[in-house]
Scaffold this motif. Structure first.
Motif, mmCIF file in Angstrom:
data_model
loop_
_atom_site.group_PDB
_atom_site.id
_atom_site.type_symbol
_atom_site.label_atom_id
_atom_site.label_comp_id
_atom_site.label_asym_id
_atom_site.label_seq_id
_atom_site.Cartn_x
_atom_site.Cartn_y
_atom_site.Cartn_z
ATOM 1 N N SER A 56 0.574 -9.104 -0.089
ATOM 2 C CA SER A 56 1.242 -8.091 0.737
ATOM 3 C C SER A 56 2.679 -7.906 0.280
ATOM 4 O O SER A 56 3.191 -6.782 0.237
ATOM 5 C CB SER A 56 1.310 -8.492 2.207
ATOM 6 O OG SER A 56 0.094 -8.927 2.641
ATOM 7 N N TYR B 249 2.646 -5.903 -2.773
ATOM 8 C CA TYR B 249 2.263 -4.524 -2.442
ATOM 9 C C TYR B 249 3.488 -3.735 -1.979
ATOM 10 O O TYR B 249 3.723 -2.599 -2.417
ATOM 11 C CB TYR B 249 1.175 -4.514 -1.364
ATOM 12 C CG TYR B 249 0.769 -3.114 -0.966
ATOM 13 C CD1 TYR B 249 0.078 -2.301 -1.847
ATOM 14 C CD2 TYR B 249 1.125 -2.605 0.282
ATOM 15 C CE1 TYR B 249 -0.270 -0.994 -1.501
ATOM 16 C CE2 TYR B 249 0.777 -1.309 0.644
ATOM 17 C CZ TYR B 249 0.092 -0.511 -0.249
ATOM 18 O OH TYR B 249 -0.236 0.775 0.085
ATOM 19 N N GLU B 250 4.288 -4.360 -1.143
ATOM 20 C CA GLU B 250 5.498 -3.679 -0.681
ATOM 21 C C GLU B 250 6.535 -3.568 -1.801
ATOM 22 O O GLU B 250 7.136 -2.519 -2.016
ATOM 23 C CB GLU B 250 6.135 -4.423 0.512
ATOM 24 C CG GLU B 250 5.234 -4.504 1.754
ATOM 25 C CD GLU B 250 4.755 -3.138 2.242
ATOM 26 O OE1 GLU B 250 5.459 -2.133 2.007
ATOM 27 O OE2 GLU B 250 3.655 -3.075 2.851
ATOM 28 N N THR C 42 -3.155 -4.982 -6.077
ATOM 29 C CA THR C 42 -3.039 -5.818 -4.866
ATOM 30 C C THR C 42 -3.739 -5.120 -3.693
ATOM 31 O O THR C 42 -4.418 -5.765 -2.900
ATOM 32 C CB THR C 42 -1.563 -6.098 -4.490
ATOM 33 O OG1 THR C 42 -0.899 -4.857 -4.265
ATOM 34 C CG2 THR C 42 -0.834 -6.865 -5.579
ATOM 35 N N LEU C 43 -3.594 -3.799 -3.626
ATOM 36 C CA LEU C 43 -4.233 -3.052 -2.537
ATOM 37 C C LEU C 43 -5.754 -3.210 -2.588
ATOM 38 O O LEU C 43 -6.415 -3.342 -1.556
ATOM 39 C CB LEU C 43 -3.857 -1.567 -2.636
ATOM 40 C CG LEU C 43 -4.454 -0.673 -1.558
ATOM 41 C CD1 LEU C 43 -3.912 -1.037 -0.176
ATOM 42 C CD2 LEU C 43 -4.166 0.803 -1.849
ATOM 43 N N MET D 287 6.264 -3.416 -4.936
ATOM 44 C CA MET D 287 5.929 -2.543 -6.070
ATOM 45 C C MET D 287 5.962 -1.056 -5.717
ATOM 46 O O MET D 287 5.656 -0.211 -6.558
ATOM 47 C CB MET D 287 4.556 -2.908 -6.646
ATOM 48 C CG MET D 287 4.559 -4.206 -7.433
ATOM 49 S SD MET D 287 5.651 -4.082 -8.873
ATOM 50 C CE MET D 287 6.555 -5.586 -8.712
ATOM 51 N N ALA D 288 6.285 -0.739 -4.481
ATOM 52 C CA ALA D 288 6.368 0.682 -4.115
ATOM 53 C C ALA D 288 7.406 1.349 -5.026
ATOM 54 O O ALA D 288 8.449 0.767 -5.307
ATOM 55 C CB ALA D 288 6.766 0.810 -2.653
ATOM 56 N N ARG E 109 0.641 -2.453 -7.805
ATOM 57 C CA ARG E 109 0.538 -2.171 -6.368
ATOM 58 C C ARG E 109 -0.917 -1.873 -5.987
ATOM 59 O O ARG E 109 -1.440 -2.376 -4.996
ATOM 60 C CB ARG E 109 1.430 -0.962 -6.058
ATOM 61 C CG ARG E 109 1.489 -0.609 -4.614
ATOM 62 C CD ARG E 109 2.682 0.281 -4.314
ATOM 63 N NE ARG E 109 3.077 0.097 -2.930
ATOM 64 C CZ ARG E 109 3.033 1.072 -2.012
ATOM 65 N NH1 ARG E 109 2.672 2.281 -2.349
ATOM 66 N NH2 ARG E 109 3.378 0.827 -0.767
ATOM 67 N N GLU F 8 -2.000 7.354 -6.744
ATOM 68 C CA GLU F 8 -2.181 6.584 -5.510
ATOM 69 C C GLU F 8 -3.203 7.240 -4.593
ATOM 70 O O GLU F 8 -3.994 6.556 -3.949
ATOM 71 C CB GLU F 8 -0.830 6.434 -4.799
ATOM 72 C CG GLU F 8 0.095 5.505 -5.579
ATOM 73 C CD GLU F 8 1.478 5.368 -4.966
ATOM 74 O OE1 GLU F 8 2.075 4.291 -5.120
ATOM 75 O OE2 GLU F 8 1.972 6.337 -4.345
ATOM 76 N N ARG G 134 4.247 -0.429 -12.257
ATOM 77 C CA ARG G 134 4.433 -0.878 -10.862
ATOM 78 C C ARG G 134 3.307 -0.344 -9.971
ATOM 79 O O ARG G 134 2.765 -1.061 -9.142
ATOM 80 C CB ARG G 134 5.788 -0.398 -10.337
ATOM 81 C CG ARG G 134 6.976 -1.078 -11.040
ATOM 82 C CD ARG G 134 8.288 -0.413 -10.644
ATOM 83 N NE ARG G 134 8.579 -0.555 -9.214
ATOM 84 C CZ ARG G 134 9.243 -1.575 -8.685
ATOM 85 N NH1 ARG G 134 9.682 -2.542 -9.457
ATOM 86 N NH2 ARG G 134 9.475 -1.629 -7.386
ATOM 87 N N ARG G 135 2.969 0.923 -10.181
ATOM 88 C CA ARG G 135 1.863 1.469 -9.368
ATOM 89 C C ARG G 135 0.562 0.724 -9.642
ATOM 90 O O ARG G 135 -0.227 0.468 -8.742
ATOM 91 C CB ARG G 135 1.670 2.964 -9.658
ATOM 92 C CG ARG G 135 2.591 3.872 -8.860
ATOM 93 C CD ARG G 135 2.241 5.345 -9.050
ATOM 94 N NE ARG G 135 2.544 5.841 -10.382
ATOM 95 C CZ ARG G 135 3.722 6.336 -10.759
ATOM 96 N NH1 ARG G 135 4.716 6.425 -9.898
ATOM 97 N NH2 ARG G 135 3.902 6.773 -11.993
#
Ligand code: 0A1
Ligand code: ZN
Length: 856
Positions: free
Chosen positions: A643, A646-647, A671-672, A649-650, A668, A696, A664-665
């Protein structure tokens, strides 16, 4: 003999007995009755040779030699061409003139001259030119082309430089002799996104990307990618562009990705058009790579082409190698290498293990279109990479310089190519040549020992028989090796070991303690590794410490595969794997794109293959469950770290497709993907609503479908996405594809069955057909349902497409190539569908060759 049974053999190559000096083509375009007039100046090279011309589906209106109309007795005509008898031909140079009529509007095979949404376009590789006019349609016949086009427009394009551009009529002259497969013509209502480039010697080149009105705002990225490609080829290979103009055209109906026609590349619009709202990070990277690939063909393919189609990997292997290196230079090199190896293992290793295995240079085929394969392309590229390992950086550059100098303007063979390396480096490459002539992936078995400061690595290589090739002599394999101290320090520089024997040992002396070997760094050869139990590496150690990023990633992948394979047979999650992932998540120094790749779990197809190799028959449902259980276990064990990442890497600010934010995406989203397994798709749904970019949005959509447990989370997201994008063909392809990949296995077939009823399912469009069918077959457990209904559904659609577009039907039939891996019941269900296809009356040569090879 029927057309479906003629086998072409490399050993039967004969040079063409005429030289073509100039080809003048005059097109009067009409959807139903296009007139093609061809005037070809020919010079006989042998006395009394008949003139054999290929031609398919042409209505011959006139044929003359030096202005004299030929009598019906002076030539013979068949379904595949026309032969002018030697007696009707002068011994001196002469002018052949033909007039034929063709109907582009009814050309559904998308080969030759066809229409896509009102626009005329061509696809001539490999043997499509024969559907345009009578011609020696073979790559070793090279000529200069002068082309006149009228009857449509307003935009009228062909190869080379423009000579005349007036309303309703254009003339183009291509000064560079070329084979017919590089011919192209485009006509229609198009607009250009334009730019320019000045080459290293100061030549100004006009650049245009031609698209349908409305699409011109999505061409900016492709144009910049083209300029980067032109600069890179000058800087890295010393190759300059050689015409005044370079045109690219985007078409919606196209069988493949793109085509390198001289000065007039034609692209599947999917691989040109991009905007942040509609294209993913992956699309941007592929667009850049494909633009580069087609551009690089100008030297490796066009200026130097192939003597015959058996040599296809001469141009394709080298050009893929060049585009891979280009992307590695533009982006993160190690990450690109990992992506390329993932694709190679998923597609080429799979091909090499099955009934469709063939050498990178095949020696026989029935339909050449069936040989645009991962083996010819991607393995062909790996072979070039191995040559570079063998001759070194400078040796490679010297070999390529010699290749361009010696062979510019020629149609060459793999022998010519290897000779250049032998001559420039002094090395003997006779054994190395087996990489081109032998099919199959060698397996290296590794054992090791350590005694009195001496460390010995023993390798054994074996390649199992492939169709038509029982005997597999040892290959020349460059194996890049490093040795690590138990603390993870490099003890030696990466060294290339050259294996040439069936068994071979390599000795390292003067070591204080037993080292940890890091074998096949950078994936220096396309082989598989097996470690004898006593030599089994500590994969978690390598994942944590190897200085070679490829081997770090690969160690993690092996660990994951071992775990999930054990789980598919009833085992539990391996705590050392989970701990290694935990360590990776805390490694602040790792590049996000690299970490993302390490978090990807092995694909179900790969797990199935691993089980098969372990002598078990893979159970698709158990594989699916094992993979889900593993993902869930990782998510539960590392929820906090995931988590947090995930945050963290926004990405803020406006979307850019550059490697840094894209990396980074990707982390992210990786992890999502794990977190969605335990949050019922809640985070994915939130991201789906918030996303301002397709990367995304699409990933979130897939996770809403696969993980959504709330009332209709997936269905709601799908409906919303469809409502927003129904007018956008490229985005709708993603909608069809993603939901099938993401479906629960027991829902994949019913979803596919309802999607084929969707009014937007235009199955005659190759992109749409592929997005649905490839999405379905990629749903491993859904396609391989035990009752065989997945196979039947898929075969029904191949049979429906085949009469219209045999090329695409044949390519898509490879979904069945793995039949022999599975249990007897599935085997017989798959074979039954292959047999049903094979026995269908009027089946194309393309699909009939594929099914026959798969049935063995
Ligand atoms: N030479 C192209 C690929 C290609 C091959 C065949 C086609 O139609 C049958 C179209 C494109 C490339 O390597 O990009
Ligand atoms: Zn290519």
């Amino acid at each position: 003999m029927s057309q479906n049974t003629v086998t072409k053999l490399l050993s039967e190559y004969q040079p063409f007995p005429f030289d073509l000096e100039m080809v003048r083509l005059d097109f009067q375009l009409d959807p139903k009755a296009t007139q093609v007039r061809a005037r070809i100046s020919m010079r006989p090279l042998r006395a009394a040779a008949p003139l054999e011309l290929d031609g398919e589906g042409l209505v011959l209106r006139k044929i003359s030699v030096d202005g004299r109309v030929l009598a019906r007795t002076e030539y013979s005509q068949s379904d595949t061409g026309l032969v002018i008898h030697a007696a009707a031909l002068p011994a001196q140079p002469f002018m052949l003139e033909t007039e034929v009529e063709i109907a582009p509007a009814s050309n559904t095979a998308l080969e030759g001259l066809y229409m896509s949404k009102g626009m005329y376009c061509t696809q001539c590789e490999a043997e499509g030119f024969r559907k345009i006019t009578y011609y020696p349609d073979r790559p070793d016949v090279m000529a200069r082309f002068h082309v006149t086009v009228s009857g449509a427009g307003p935009v009228l394009l062909s190869n080379g430089n423009p000579v005349v551009q007036e309303a309703g009529r254009a003339e183009w002259l291509d000064p560079w002799p070329k084979p017919a497969y590089l011919f192209a013509l485009v006509a229609g209502d198009l607009v250009a996104h334009s730019g320019s480039f000045t080459t290293m010697s100061g030549r100004a080149v006009a650049l245009n990307i031609w698209v349908r009105a409305g699409d011109e705002t999505r061409c900016g990225f492709a144009l910049e990618a083209l300029k980067r490609s032109m600069t890179w080829d000058e800087q890295v290979y010393g190759r300059e562009y050689d015409l005044d103009i370079f045109n690219i055209v985007a078409v919606d109906d196209f069988n493949m990705g793109a085509m390198e026609n001289k000065g007039l590349n034609i692209f599947n619009s999917k691989w040109v058009l991009a905007s942040p709202e509609t294209a993913t990070d992956g699309d941007y990277e592929r667009i850049e790579g494909i633009i580069a690939h087609e551009y690089f063909h100008n030297w490796t393919g066009n200026r130097i082409t192939c003597r015959d189609w058996f040599q296809l990997c001469l141009k394709e292997g080298l050009t893929v190698y060049r585009d891979q290196n280009f992307t590695a230079d533009m982006r993160l090199g190690p990450v690109k290498r990992i992506e390329d190896v993932m694709a190679l293992r998923a597609r080429q290793f799979r091909e090499d293990r099955g009934p469709l295995a063939h050498p990178p240079r095949p020696d026989n085929y029935k339909e050449i279109n069936n040989f645009y394969t991962a083996t010819v392309y991607e393995k062909g590229a790996e072979i070039v990479g191995m040559l570079r390992h063998l001759v070194g950086e400078e040796g490679y550059r010297a070999a390529l310089d010699l290749y361009f100098e010696r062979h510019d303007g020629q149609a060459c063979t793999i022998e010519d190519w290897l000779q250049v390396f032998e001559d420039s480096s002094g090395r003997d490459l006779r054994q190395f040549k087996r990489w081109y002539t032998d099919a199959g992936t060698p397996r290296l078995t590794i054992t090791d020992s350590f005694k009195n400061g001496t460390y010995t690595l023993d390798f054994e290589q074996k390649t199992v028989p492939t169709p038509g090739q029982d005997d597999k002599p040892p290959r020349h394999i460059p194996i890049a090796v490093g040795l690590l101290s138990p603390q993870g320090r490099d003890l030696i520089e990466t060294t290339i070991l050259e294996m040439t024997e069936a068994r071979q040992s390599f000795v390292f002396e003067g070591l204080a303690e037993r080292p940890v070997p890091s074998i096949l760094r950078g994936f220096s050869a396309p082989v598989e590794l097996d470690f004898a139990p006593e030599a089994a590496p500590d994969l978690a150690f390598l994942l944590a410490h190897d200085s070679d990023p490829f081997n770090r990633w690969d160690a993690g992948g092996r660990l994951a595969l071992q775990t999930v394979v054990a789980m598919a047979q009833g085992g539990a999650v391996d705590p050392s794997y989970s701990a290694a992932i935990g360590a990776l998540l805390k490694d602040g120094a790792a590049d996000p794109a690299f970490s993302a790749l390490c978090l990807h779990l092995p694909a179900q197809d790969q797990i199935a293959q691993a089980l098969h190799e372990a002598g078990k028959s893979p159970d698709p449902e158990a594989i699916y469950q094992a993979r889900e259980t593993l993902a869930q276990a990782l998510a539960m064990a590392h929820e906090a770290a995931l988590s947090e990442l995930y945050e963290a890497m926004a990405v803020t600010g406006p979307y850019r497709p550059d490697p840094e934010p894209a990396g980074r995406r990707s982390l992210r989203l990786a992890t999502l993907s794990l977190l969605s397994r335990i949050d019922g798709g809640a985070r994915a749904r939130t991201l789906f609503d918030a996303a301002d970019n397709m990367t995304e949005s699409l990933a979130a959509l897939g996770l809403c479908v696969s993980a959504g447990v709330g009332v209709g989370v997936g269905e709601a997201a799908l409906a919303q996405f469809r409502a927003r994008w129904q007018g956008d063909r490229l985005v709708m392809d993603k909608w069809f594809n993603t939901q099938l990949i993401a479906s629960k296995p027991d829902q994949a077939l019913s979803r596919a069955q309802s999607l084929v009823q969707d009014p937007l399912y235009d199955w005659k469009n190759p992109n749409r057909f592929r997005s649905l069918m490839a999405g379905f077959s990629a749903n491993h457990a859904g396609f391989h349902r035990q009752d065989g209904e997945g196979y039947r559904f898929y075969a029904d659609w191949l049979l429906r497409l085949d009469p219209l577009n045999p090329q695409v039907a044949a390519r898509m039939s490879t979904a069945f190539e793995t039949w022999a891996r599975y249990d007897l019941q599935r085997q017989s269900l798959m074979r039954a569908q292959l047999m049903r296809i094979a026995q269908t009356e009027g089946l194309s040569r393309d699909l009939s060759e594929m099914t026959a090879r798969m049935l063995g």
